[in-house]
Design a protein around this motif. Structure first.
Motif, PDB file in Angstrom:
ATOM      1  N   LEU A  23       0.829  -1.201   0.000  1.00 37.70           N
ATOM      2  CA  LEU A  23       0.000   0.000   0.000  1.00 37.70           C
ATOM      3  C   LEU A  23       0.866   1.254   0.000  1.00 37.70           C
ATOM      4  CD1 LEU A  23      -2.754   1.299   0.047  1.00 37.70           C
ATOM      5  CD2 LEU A  23      -2.812   1.011   2.539  1.00 37.70           C
ATOM      6  N   ALA A  24       1.964   1.235   0.740  1.00 34.70           N
ATOM      7  CA  ALA A  24       2.863   2.393   0.740  1.00 34.70           C
ATOM      8  C   ALA A  24       3.428   2.640  -0.657  1.00 34.70           C
ATOM      9  CB  ALA A  24       3.994   2.185   1.740  1.00 34.70           C
ATOM     10  N   MET A  25       3.852   1.565  -1.331  1.00 31.97           N
ATOM     11  CA  MET A  25       4.379   1.736  -2.682  1.00 31.97           C
ATOM     12  C   MET A  25       3.289   2.185  -3.650  1.00 31.97           C
ATOM     13  SD  MET A  25       7.282  -1.239  -3.112  1.00 31.97           S
ATOM     14  CE  MET A  25       6.270  -2.627  -2.563  1.00 31.97           C
ATOM     15  N   ALA A  26       2.078   1.660  -3.480  1.00 34.33           N
ATOM     16  CA  ALA A  26       0.960   2.089  -4.323  1.00 34.33           C
ATOM     17  C   ALA A  26       0.717   3.586  -4.161  1.00 34.33           C
ATOM     18  CB  ALA A  26      -0.296   1.300  -3.969  1.00 34.33           C
ATOM     19  N   ARG A  27       0.761   4.043  -2.916  1.00 38.39           N
ATOM     20  CA  ARG A  27       0.551   5.473  -2.655  1.00 38.39           C
ATOM     21  C   ARG A  27       1.654   6.307  -3.317  1.00 38.39           C
ATOM     22  NH1 ARG A  27       0.640   5.077   2.389  1.00 38.39           N
ATOM     23  NH2 ARG A  27      -1.585   4.650   2.630  1.00 38.39           N
ATOM     24  N   GLU A  31       1.170   9.105  -6.225  1.00 39.43           N
ATOM     25  CA  GLU A  31       1.616  10.490  -6.072  1.00 39.43           C
ATOM     26  C   GLU A  31       2.519  10.918  -7.225  1.00 39.43           C
ATOM     27  OE1 GLU A  31       3.275  10.407  -2.166  1.00 39.43           O
ATOM     28  OE2 GLU A  31       1.315  10.571  -1.182  1.00 39.43           O
ATOM     29  N   ALA A  32       3.160   9.927  -7.890  1.00 39.49           N
ATOM     30  CA  ALA A  32       3.974  10.224  -9.075  1.00 39.49           C
ATOM     31  C   ALA A  32       3.125  10.289 -10.339  1.00 39.49           C
ATOM     32  CB  ALA A  32       5.070   9.177  -9.227  1.00 39.49           C
ATOM     33  N   GLY A  33       1.818  10.053 -10.223  1.00 40.03           N
ATOM     34  CA  GLY A  33       0.911  10.230 -11.350  1.00 40.03           C
ATOM     35  C   GLY A  33       0.269   8.988 -11.896  1.00 40.03           C
ATOM     36  N   ALA A  34       0.655   7.797 -11.411  1.00 46.97           N
ATOM     37  CA  ALA A  34       0.105   6.562 -11.962  1.00 46.97           C
ATOM     38  C   ALA A  34      -1.309   6.289 -11.462  1.00 46.97           C
ATOM     39  CB  ALA A  34       1.007   5.379 -11.599  1.00 46.97           C
ATOM     40  N   ALA A  47     -11.073  -2.760   0.003  1.00 43.12           N
ATOM     41  CA  ALA A  47     -12.010  -1.641  -0.085  1.00 43.12           C
ATOM     42  C   ALA A  47     -11.547  -0.477   0.774  1.00 43.12           C
ATOM     43  CB  ALA A  47     -13.409  -2.092   0.330  1.00 43.12           C
ATOM     44  N   ASP A  48     -11.035  -0.767   1.956  1.00 41.54           N
ATOM     45  CA  ASP A  48     -10.522   0.297   2.829  1.00 41.54           C
ATOM     46  C   ASP A  48      -9.342   1.012   2.178  1.00 41.54           C
ATOM     47  OD1 ASP A  48     -12.395  -0.276   4.763  1.00 41.54           O
ATOM     48  OD2 ASP A  48     -11.028  -1.476   6.006  1.00 41.54           O
ATOM     49  N   ALA A  49      -8.423   0.230   1.597  1.00 41.27           N
ATOM     50  CA  ALA A  49      -7.261   0.821   0.937  1.00 41.27           C
ATOM     51  C   ALA A  49      -7.680   1.661  -0.263  1.00 41.27           C
ATOM     52  CB  ALA A  49      -6.296  -0.281   0.502  1.00 41.27           C
ATOM     53  N   GLU A  50      -8.651   1.148  -1.011  1.00 40.56           N
ATOM     54  CA  GLU A  50      -9.145   1.890  -2.173  1.00 40.56           C
ATOM     55  C   GLU A  50      -9.753   3.221  -1.752  1.00 40.56           C
ATOM     56  OE1 GLU A  50     -12.067   1.132  -6.039  1.00 40.56           O
ATOM     57  OE2 GLU A  50     -12.460   0.065  -4.151  1.00 40.56           O
ATOM     58  N   ARG A  51     -10.560   3.215  -0.689  1.00 40.87           N
ATOM     59  CA  ARG A  51     -11.183   4.452  -0.214  1.00 40.87           C
ATOM     60  C   ARG A  51     -10.130   5.464   0.207  1.00 40.87           C
ATOM     61  NH1 ARG A  51     -15.279   0.931   1.736  1.00 40.87           N
ATOM     62  NH2 ARG A  51     -14.137   0.589   3.692  1.00 40.87           N
ATOM     63  N   GLY A  52      -9.088   4.980   0.873  1.00 46.02           N
ATOM     64  CA  GLY A  52      -8.044   5.888   1.336  1.00 46.02           C
ATOM     65  C   GLY A  52      -7.333   6.579   0.186  1.00 46.02           C
ATOM     66  N   LEU A  53      -6.987   5.828  -0.851  1.00 43.85           N
ATOM     67  CA  LEU A  53      -6.306   6.429  -1.997  1.00 43.85           C
ATOM     68  C   LEU A  53      -7.250   7.349  -2.779  1.00 43.85           C
ATOM     69  CD1 LEU A  53      -4.129   3.505  -3.438  1.00 43.85           C
ATOM     70  CD2 LEU A  53      -3.377   5.468  -2.100  1.00 43.85           C
ATOM     71  N   ALA A  54      -8.497   6.924  -2.921  1.00 40.23           N
ATOM     72  CA  ALA A  54      -9.465   7.749  -3.648  1.00 40.23           C
ATOM     73  C   ALA A  54      -9.711   9.064  -2.919  1.00 40.23           C
ATOM     74  CB  ALA A  54     -10.772   6.986  -3.837  1.00 40.23           C
ATOM     75  N   ALA A  55      -9.755   9.008  -1.586  1.00 38.78           N
ATOM     76  CA  ALA A  55      -9.979  10.218  -0.800  1.00 38.78           C
ATOM     77  C   ALA A  55      -8.840  11.219  -0.968  1.00 38.78           C
ATOM     78  CB  ALA A  55     -10.149   9.867   0.679  1.00 38.78           C
ATOM     79  N   ALA A  56      -7.665  10.711  -1.280  1.00 42.24           N
ATOM     80  CA  ALA A  56      -6.508  11.583  -1.509  1.00 42.24           C
ATOM     81  C   ALA A  56      -6.450  12.083  -2.950  1.00 42.24           C
ATOM     82  CB  ALA A  56      -5.221  10.836  -1.172  1.00 42.24           C
ATOM     83  N   GLY A  57      -7.464  11.725  -3.742  1.00 39.54           N
ATOM     84  CA  GLY A  57      -7.558  12.228  -5.099  1.00 39.54           C
ATOM     85  C   GLY A  57      -6.874  11.390  -6.155  1.00 39.54           C
ATOM     86  N   HIS A  58      -6.542  10.140  -5.806  1.00 39.19           N
ATOM     87  CA  HIS A  58      -5.832   9.290  -6.748  1.00 39.19           C
ATOM     88  C   HIS A  58      -6.790   8.402  -7.543  1.00 39.19           C
ATOM     89  CE1 HIS A  58      -2.239  10.692  -4.896  1.00 39.19           C
ATOM     90  NE2 HIS A  58      -2.435  10.065  -3.759  1.00 39.19           N
TER      91      HIS A  58
END
Length: 255
Positions: A23-27, A31-34, A47-58
């Protein structure tokens, strides 16, 4: 951001990414645009991980499959094909640990560890590379090794064999796929604070050994891997192939 490290327009599949290193590497890749494709077996954690990244605008989606199940892997990639999803970056991160002296080790446990840590990287790497080759636009594969890709420690023989295999699997990928502009490299994390290492972190004697043995005098964090994975997934690593980059606070550099 320098275009050398810009991953805009790329899609990255990271196995074992519902938490921890993945998850850290995914984030970091996000952040690098992928655009990010998370993977795991636990739908709730995904689902929790997906929500977290989506909430950050990814841009993020999920693909739940078992990395040891060849049929499941084939079905997942068929689904990507049907949806028009092209995997430009693959991070083979999924892995497990199992500690037991070799004299007491059952072959079933050996196979489970090797299949999860090594065979999965071959299977998923093969499917990703087949499509990268067919598209003719290159790609990036980053396999996650370990300090035990280089050295051994008692009671973790299956893990050590698998991670040693990761180093040479990575070189084999480079040998066969570099001509297709696919760069295949690996990261060898040192001792990182994760859920898998929780018991070791909480063991005062082992914690002291890690801190005294590591020139950086600390455990690593999942975030310490972000720079390495973004580099290896980016245009900056266009002529880096078949290598393993140890992110270990200097542990392998000293006696």
């Amino acid at each position: 951001m320098s275009k050398l490290f810009d991953l805009s327009g790329k899609t990255a599949l990271i196995t074992g990414s519902s938490g921890g290193l993945g998850l850290a590497m995914a984030r970091g890749l996000a952040e690098a645009g992928a655009a990010i494709m998370l993977n795991g077996r636990d739908a709730g954690r995904l689902a929790d991980a997906e929500r977290g990244l989506a909430a950050a605008g990814h841009a993020v989606s999920v693909s739940a499959f078992d990395v040891t199940d060849e049929a499941g892997i084939m079905a997942a990639f068929a689904g990507f094909d049907a949806a028009g999803t092209e995997i430009d970056i693959l991070v083979n991160n999924a892995g497990i640990q199992f500690r037991k002296p070799m004299l007491d080790l059952d072959v079933a446990d050996w196979r489970r560890v090797v299949e999860t840590n090594l065979t999965s990287a071959f299977l998923i790497g093969r499917e990703a590379a087949r499509r990268m080759v067919a598209r003719g636009m290159g790609g990036k594969i980053v396999n996650i090794g370990s300090l035990t890709s280089e050295v051994a420690r008692a009671t973790v023989a299956p893990y050590t064999a698998a991670k040693g295999g990761i180093k040479l699997l990575t070189r084999s990928m480079a040998a066969e796929w570099a001509k297709h502009d696919i760069q295949s490299n690996a990261i060898g994390p040192g001792y990182i604070i994760t859920e898998m290492n929780k018991a070791l972190v909480e063991d005062a004697a082992f914690d002291g050994w890690v801190r005294s043995r590591t020139p950086a005098a600390r455990w690593g964090t999942p975030e310490d891997l972000i720079g390495a994975v973004v580099f290896l997934a980016s245009p900056a690593a266009a002529y880096v192939n078949g290598q393993i980059l140890y992110v270990d606070g200097g542990m392998l550099a000293v006696l």
